[in-house]
Structures are given as C-alpha cells and as structure tokens.
Design a protein around this motif. Structure first.
Motif, PDB file in Angstrom:
ATOM      1  N   SER A  65       7.591  -1.949   7.122  1.00 42.34           N
ATOM      2  CA  SER A  65       8.511  -1.150   7.942  1.00 42.34           C
ATOM      3  C   SER A  65       8.174  -1.216   9.424  1.00 42.34           C
ATOM      4  CB  SER A  65       8.474   0.309   7.488  1.00 42.34           C
ATOM      5  OG  SER A  65       7.227   0.904   7.824  1.00 42.34           O
ATOM      6  N   GLY A  66       6.922  -1.587   9.749  1.00 41.23           N
ATOM      7  CA  GLY A  66       6.497  -1.590  11.143  1.00 41.23           C
ATOM      8  C   GLY A  66       6.104  -0.216  11.650  1.00 41.23           C
ATOM      9  N   ALA A  67       6.050   0.774  10.757  1.00 40.84           N
ATOM     10  CA  ALA A  67       5.695   2.144  11.144  1.00 40.84           C
ATOM     11  C   ALA A  67       4.221   2.415  10.839  1.00 40.84           C
ATOM     12  CB  ALA A  67       6.572   3.134  10.392  1.00 40.84           C
ATOM     13  N   TYR A  68       3.604   3.230  11.656  1.00 40.53           N
ATOM     14  CA  TYR A  68       2.213   3.626  11.447  1.00 40.53           C
ATOM     15  C   TYR A  68       2.188   4.857  10.540  1.00 40.53           C
ATOM     16  CZ  TYR A  68       0.801   0.369  15.072  1.00 40.53           C
ATOM     17  OH  TYR A  68       0.566  -0.781  15.796  1.00 40.53           O
ATOM     18  N   VAL A  69       2.245   4.634   9.226  1.00 39.96           N
ATOM     19  CA  VAL A  69       2.421   5.733   8.277  1.00 39.96           C
ATOM     20  C   VAL A  69       1.539   5.668   7.032  1.00 39.96           C
ATOM     21  CG1 VAL A  69       4.822   6.164   8.952  1.00 39.96           C
ATOM     22  CG2 VAL A  69       4.322   4.517   7.132  1.00 39.96           C
ATOM     23  N   LEU A  70       0.709   4.661   6.873  1.00 40.92           N
ATOM     24  CA  LEU A  70      -0.019   4.516   5.609  1.00 40.92           C
ATOM     25  C   LEU A  70      -0.937   5.691   5.305  1.00 40.92           C
ATOM     26  CD1 LEU A  70      -0.659   0.721   5.269  1.00 40.92           C
ATOM     27  CD2 LEU A  70       0.857   2.176   3.955  1.00 40.92           C
ATOM     28  N   SER A  71      -1.424   6.387   6.323  1.00 42.17           N
ATOM     29  CA  SER A  71      -2.276   7.550   6.083  1.00 42.17           C
ATOM     30  C   SER A  71      -1.518   8.649   5.338  1.00 42.17           C
ATOM     31  CB  SER A  71      -2.836   8.097   7.394  1.00 42.17           C
ATOM     32  OG  SER A  71      -1.794   8.552   8.230  1.00 42.17           O
ATOM     33  N   ARG A  72      -0.205   8.580   5.322  1.00 44.46           N
ATOM     34  CA  ARG A  72       0.620   9.560   4.616  1.00 44.46           C
ATOM     35  C   ARG A  72       1.047   9.071   3.234  1.00 44.46           C
ATOM     36  NH1 ARG A  72       4.445  12.241   9.206  1.00 44.46           N
ATOM     37  NH2 ARG A  72       2.781  12.652  10.670  1.00 44.46           N
ATOM     38  N   GLY A  73       0.482   7.954   2.817  1.00 45.29           N
ATOM     39  CA  GLY A  73       0.851   7.359   1.539  1.00 45.29           C
ATOM     40  C   GLY A  73       0.316   8.136   0.343  1.00 45.29           C
ATOM     41  N   ILE A  74       0.752   7.700  -0.826  1.00 46.48           N
ATOM     42  CA  ILE A  74       0.374   8.339  -2.085  1.00 46.48           C
ATOM     43  C   ILE A  74      -0.765   7.541  -2.713  1.00 46.48           C
ATOM     44  CG2 ILE A  74       1.182   8.982  -4.384  1.00 46.48           C
ATOM     45  CD1 ILE A  74       4.053   9.015  -3.082  1.00 46.48           C
ATOM     46  N   LEU A  75      -1.876   8.217  -2.975  1.00 48.14           N
ATOM     47  CA  LEU A  75      -3.027   7.562  -3.583  1.00 48.14           C
ATOM     48  C   LEU A  75      -2.869   7.497  -5.098  1.00 48.14           C
ATOM     49  CD1 LEU A  75      -5.366   9.245  -1.168  1.00 48.14           C
ATOM     50  CD2 LEU A  75      -5.635   6.859  -1.715  1.00 48.14           C
ATOM     51  N   GLY A  76      -3.405   6.443  -5.687  1.00 48.66           N
ATOM     52  CA  GLY A  76      -3.352   6.267  -7.125  1.00 48.66           C
ATOM     53  C   GLY A  76      -4.279   5.145  -7.538  1.00 48.66           C
ATOM     54  N   THR A  77      -4.011   4.581  -8.700  1.00 49.19           N
ATOM     55  CA  THR A  77      -4.765   3.427  -9.181  1.00 49.19           C
ATOM     56  C   THR A  77      -3.805   2.460  -9.852  1.00 49.19           C
ATOM     57  OG1 THR A  77      -5.251   4.474 -11.296  1.00 49.19           O
ATOM     58  CG2 THR A  77      -6.917   4.693  -9.581  1.00 49.19           C
TER      59      THR A  77
END
Length: 130
Positions: A65-77
């Motif tokens: 997306s080109g957005a700085y947003v991964l810190s808001r992502g959903i953690l999982g496995t």
C-alpha cells in the motif's frame, strides 16, 4: 564501542557494517501481541512483543500500500512462524525474516532487536537507513 545519549555504536567487525543500538522503550511498555512504531534515526521501525516474550523489529512500511502501518497489523502464526498481517490488504509477513508469506518476491527489512534489562533496543546499520 562508543555510547552516546541516543545510541551505542559497535564498530565494524569481519566485514559487517557497524551497528548502532537505539533505546526504544521499556519492555513492559510493549503490550504482548501488539505492535509499536518507533522513529529510529529517521527510519520507521515496527516493534512487536509476542505472548511468549519474543521481540521482533521490521520496517513499518507496507510495500503493497505504501503506507507506514505494519505496527498496527494483526499478530498470529503460520506454520509455527510468528507473523504480522498488514492492516491494509492483509498480506502476511514472517516476523523473523520479513518475508511475505503470500508473495515470495517481497520481503521487508528486519532489524536486530534486544532486551537490555527492562529496555528494548533496536540496531541500525548504514544499509538500513531510509
């Protein structure tokens, strides 16, 4: 090694670039299974603490997306690999390697991260600068 107020510098050894360690936050300040973003010497870094206490750091930039947003992502496995899913288009990245598990042509930069007492530190080398 040289210590400055914001970083610890480790000199180059055996062909590896010098790493600068930056103090980010307290370990307790990172909520398990949530991300946090830190601006580290001009580079946005997403930092994650998993339920088992693991720490991971990778670029906060979502390459799709080109957005700085991964810190808001959903953690999982996925297949026992700790992952984060982008909040934008839901691509999943391996927290250990930065590899996109949905598109093997894409990978995020990862950063060394460590716990020093109750503090979390992230290292940058010249190759990591944005």
């Amino acid at each position: 090694m040289t210590t400055t107020p914001e970083a610890t510098i480790v000199r180059e050894r055996a062909g590896r670039p010098a790493a600068r360690w930056f103090d980010i936050c307290s370990y307790a300040g990172l909520t398990p299974e949530r991300g946090a973003c830190a601006m580290v010497d001009g580079t946005q870094v997403a930092i994650f603490r998993t339920f088992d206490g693991g720490l991971y750091a990778l670029s906060n930039l979502d390459p799709f997306s080109g957005a700085y947003v991964l810190s808001r992502g959903i953690l999982g496995t996925r297949d026992e690999a700790p992952t984060v899913a982008s909040p934008m288009y839901k691509q999943v990245f391996d927290l250990r390697t930065g590899a996109c598990l949905d598109d093997p042509r894409v990978a995020l930069p990862t950063f060394p991260v460590r716990r020093s007492g109750d503090r979390v530190e992230v290292a940058l080398t010249d190759e990591h600068r944005q």
